[in-house]
Each structure stands twice: as structure tokens, then as C-alpha cells.
Design a protein around this motif. Structure first.
Motif, PDB file in Angstrom:
ATOM      1  N   UNK A  73       0.825  -1.201   0.000  1.00 34.86           N
ATOM      2  CA  UNK A  73       0.000   0.000   0.000  1.00 34.86           C
ATOM      3  C   UNK A  73       0.861   1.254   0.000  1.00 34.86           C
ATOM      4  N   UNK A  74       0.247   2.354  -0.390  1.00 38.82           N
ATOM      5  CA  UNK A  74       0.953   3.630  -0.370  1.00 38.82           C
ATOM      6  C   UNK A  74       1.496   3.923   1.031  1.00 38.82           C
ATOM      7  N   UNK A  75       0.673   3.683   2.054  1.00 36.12           N
ATOM      8  CA  UNK A  75       1.095   4.014   3.415  1.00 36.12           C
ATOM      9  C   UNK A  75       2.261   3.143   3.865  1.00 36.12           C
ATOM     10  N   UNK A  92       7.356  10.993  -0.495  1.00 36.54           N
ATOM     11  CA  UNK A  92       6.386  12.089  -0.545  1.00 36.54           C
ATOM     12  C   UNK A  92       5.188  11.709  -1.406  1.00 36.54           C
ATOM     13  N   UNK A  93       5.449  11.104  -2.568  1.00 38.96           N
ATOM     14  CA  UNK A  93       4.367  10.712  -3.465  1.00 38.96           C
ATOM     15  C   UNK A  93       3.421   9.729  -2.781  1.00 38.96           C
ATOM     16  N   UNK A  94       3.981   8.749  -2.096  1.00 38.16           N
ATOM     17  CA  UNK A  94       3.151   7.743  -1.422  1.00 38.16           C
ATOM     18  C   UNK A  94       2.455   8.311  -0.189  1.00 38.16           C
ATOM     19  N   UNK A  95       3.125   9.223   0.511  1.00 38.37           N
ATOM     20  CA  UNK A  95       2.591   9.740   1.763  1.00 38.37           C
ATOM     21  C   UNK A  95       1.641  10.910   1.621  1.00 38.37           C
ATOM     22  N   UNK A  96       1.581  11.508   0.444  1.00 38.75           N
ATOM     23  CA  UNK A  96       0.709  12.673   0.236  1.00 38.75           C
ATOM     24  C   UNK A  96      -0.440  12.395  -0.722  1.00 38.75           C
ATOM     25  N   UNK A 107      -2.745   0.494  -3.809  1.00 37.46           N
ATOM     26  CA  UNK A 107      -1.509  -0.270  -3.920  1.00 37.46           C
ATOM     27  C   UNK A 107      -0.569   0.313  -4.973  1.00 37.46           C
ATOM     28  N   UNK A 108       0.686  -0.060  -4.829  1.00 40.54           N
ATOM     29  CA  UNK A 108       1.713   0.335  -5.788  1.00 40.54           C
ATOM     30  C   UNK A 108       1.367  -0.162  -7.188  1.00 40.54           C
ATOM     31  N   UNK A 109       1.045  -1.437  -7.301  1.00 38.13           N
ATOM     32  CA  UNK A 109       0.725  -2.006  -8.606  1.00 38.13           C
ATOM     33  C   UNK A 109      -0.512  -1.398  -9.219  1.00 38.13           C
ATOM     34  N   UNK A 110      -1.530  -1.207  -8.416  1.00 34.36           N
ATOM     35  CA  UNK A 110      -2.748  -0.603  -8.930  1.00 34.36           C
ATOM     36  C   UNK A 110      -2.511   0.791  -9.469  1.00 34.36           C
ATOM     37  N   UNK A 121       0.270   9.560  -8.573  1.00 37.02           N
ATOM     38  CA  UNK A 121       1.452  10.193  -8.004  1.00 37.02           C
ATOM     39  C   UNK A 121       2.698   9.331  -8.092  1.00 37.02           C
ATOM     40  N   UNK A 122       2.549   8.024  -7.955  1.00 33.02           N
ATOM     41  CA  UNK A 122       3.729   7.170  -7.853  1.00 33.02           C
ATOM     42  C   UNK A 122       4.479   7.059  -9.172  1.00 33.02           C
ATOM     43  N   UNK A 123       3.784   7.140 -10.290  1.00 34.97           N
ATOM     44  CA  UNK A 123       4.444   6.954 -11.592  1.00 34.97           C
ATOM     45  C   UNK A 123       5.549   7.982 -11.841  1.00 34.97           C
TER      46      UNK A 123
END
Length: 285
Positions: A73-75, A92-96, A107-110, A121-123
Motif C-alpha cells: 500500500x501507499x502508506x 512524498x508521493x506515497x505519503x501525500x 496499492x503500488x501495482x494498482x 502520483x507514484x508513476x
């Protein structure tokens, strides 16, 4: 929110099972990870849940690499890497992103696989960090740069297994522009990673932009202008202002017009550079 009948949700425990179902059912089947985006599809679908595949939730961090499973998960991702200067953009991307409740599910994959979600944000953060992805397909395991994966048409079933990020001496930063402080998707996103040499020059500069177009991508023209140069926030903003309308075509959507996304890009680049520079200065104390 769409209610899934018991017959419409298949939970698997192995990646091979998921691939078999996706291959057999074709376009009528969809992978479900955290469920925060795919549940918007109000149509008949068979959802294949990956939640019970244990290996996909693993996170490994050492001096050489970060390896994160696609169901992280992002968190959890943010918690695992906070404090690592080279991974600051991703933390920052995952936490914001989104809201606290969504970060505990998404999730990261999603985030990477949902091709019709333009504000992920994660890409851009992972593009700036030179990430690779491992895929499982019907013809075997495949490793691609994230950049190649995002530019590859999805023409056959696959499962994204994990993301690998090389650890480097670089520092990174991630900034996003929101209409409001919480709950909205960003109008524009900039992630930046670079090594700042003792004389202040930028080396191995990588700049990625998200939400401005339909797909996150590197800003290679701006990288080329600034690579090896001693930059300030003002000078990199000037370079970005000269290039933005040449290098991007802003997308129009209900949350913002394309021209405005382009207009704010230079300021976001300057903010990202400033944040990265502060991280570098802090690391040198």
C-alpha cells in the motif's frame, strides 16, 4: 460504490491462477488490487483479487535497492522509506497521495497499472528514480524499465509482481499542485532526482511530469538543458518556462484546463529543485 456479487469476485493465492483466469475470461475479467479505482467500473465484470498472494506485499530495502511488491500500500511504502534522501520523491508521493484512508488501501501495482487514471502520483516519482518492474505473463517472467512499461500497449494478460528502485547518491523531491488540500487529484506533478556535485553542478538529472498529459513521462529536453549545469531555483524555472509549451500538450479535464497545467509546470520544477537542494544540504551537515 459498486457491490460485487460473490460469483463476481475470485480470490487467488498464486499468480499463475490469476493469469489463467485472465487469459480464459479475456476482457470480461479485471485484476483487483486495493480496489480504490477499479470499483468505479459499474459494469459486469469478474474481479480477480490478488489480496491473498503473500509475496506481493513484501518490501525489501538495503543499501543497493528498494524492492516493493505490487500489493504494497501507499502508506506501507511511505513508512518503509521515509528518511532515505534518494527515495524522498517516492516517500512524498506515497505519503501525500489522496487521503489517509485511500493510502491505506491503494496499492503500488494498482497505481501503475490503471492506464485510465491520469493523476497517479507514484508513476512520476518512480520514473525519476529509474525504477524497473517485474511482470508475469503467459510466456514467462519479464523485466522492463517503468518508462518502457508505461509506453507499452496492454495487449495480453499480465500481473505486475514488483517494482525495483536502485539506490544511488542522488537526492530527490516530489511536488504536486492541488485545487484543494485534500481529496482531489493533482493538476500537475513534478518529480526530480539528481546528484549535486561539490561545485554545485547537476549530474544524472531525471525529471518526470505527471497529470499534465494522459501518461506520466520524463522531461528529457529540460534534463538535457540542465545536466552538468550549476542551477538555482530561478534558473531552472526559466528553462522550464521556455520548454513547457513545446514539450507537453496539456490535457483538458473537469478539474483543470490544459493551458493551466502547462502554466504551473515551471513553478513546480523550481519547488522540486528547491526541496531537493535542501535535502542535499541537510545530508552534507
Amino acid at each position: 460504490m459498486m457491490v460485487i456479487s460473490q460469483d463476481g469476485l475470485i480470490s487467488v493465492t498464486r499468480v499463475s491462477q490469476a493469469l489463467d483466469i485472465l487469459t480464459r475470461l479475456g476482457e470480461t475479467a479485471t485484476v483487483m488490487a486495493g480496489g480504490t479505482w477499479v470499483m468505479r467500473e459499474a459494469r459486469d465484470r469478474t474481479f480477480v483479487s490478488l489480496a491473498n498472494i503473500p509475496d506481493l506485499t513484501d518490501i525489501s530495502l538495503d543499501a543497493q535497492t528498494l524492492v516493493a511488491g505490487s500489493m504494497v500500500t501507499h502508506q506501507d511504502l511511505c513508512d518503509a522509506i521515509t528518511g532515505a534522501p534518494d527515495l524522498a520523491a517516492l516517500a512524498t508521493a506515497a505519503g501525500k497521495s489522496a487521503t489517509p484512508a485511500i493510502r491505506r488501501m491503494a496499492t503500488l501495482g494498482g497505481n501503475l497499472c490503471t492506464r485510465d487514471f491520469y493523476s497517479a502520483d507514484l508513476a512520476p516519482a518512480l520514473l525519476a528514480l529509474n525504477a524497473e518492474v517485474d511482470l508475469e505473463t503467459s510466456s514467462g517472467r519479464q523485466t522492463l524499465s517503468l518508462e518502457d512499461y508505461l509506453n507499452t500497449p496492454v495487449d495480453r494478460p499480465h500481473i505486475l509482481l514488483r517494482v525495483t528502485v536502485p539506490r544511488t547518491a542522488a537526492r530527490s523531491a516530489h511536488v504536486r499542485l492541488m485545487q484543494r488540500q485534500a481529496g482531489d487529484y493533482p493538476l500537475a506533478v513534478v518529480s526530480l532526482s539528481a546528484v549535486i556535485t561539490p561545485d554545485g553542478a547537476l549530474r544524472d538529472l531525471r525529471i518526470a511530469v505527471g497529470s499534465v498529459e494522459k501518461r506520466a513521462r520524463r522531461w528529457r529536453a529540460l534534463e538535457a538543458l540542465c545536466e552538468g549545469q550549476t542551477m538555482t531555483s530561478d534558473s531552472i524555472r526559466t528553462h522550464a518556462a521556455l520548454r513547457a509549451s513545446q514539450d507537453f500538450v496539456g490535457r483538458d479535464a473537469v478539474d483543470g484546463q490544459g493551458w493551466y497545467r502547462l502554466r504551473v509546470l515551471p513553478a513546480l520544477v523550481a519547488r522540486a529543485f528547491s526541496d531537493m537542494s535542501r535535502t542535499e544540504q541537510g545530508a552534507g551537515r
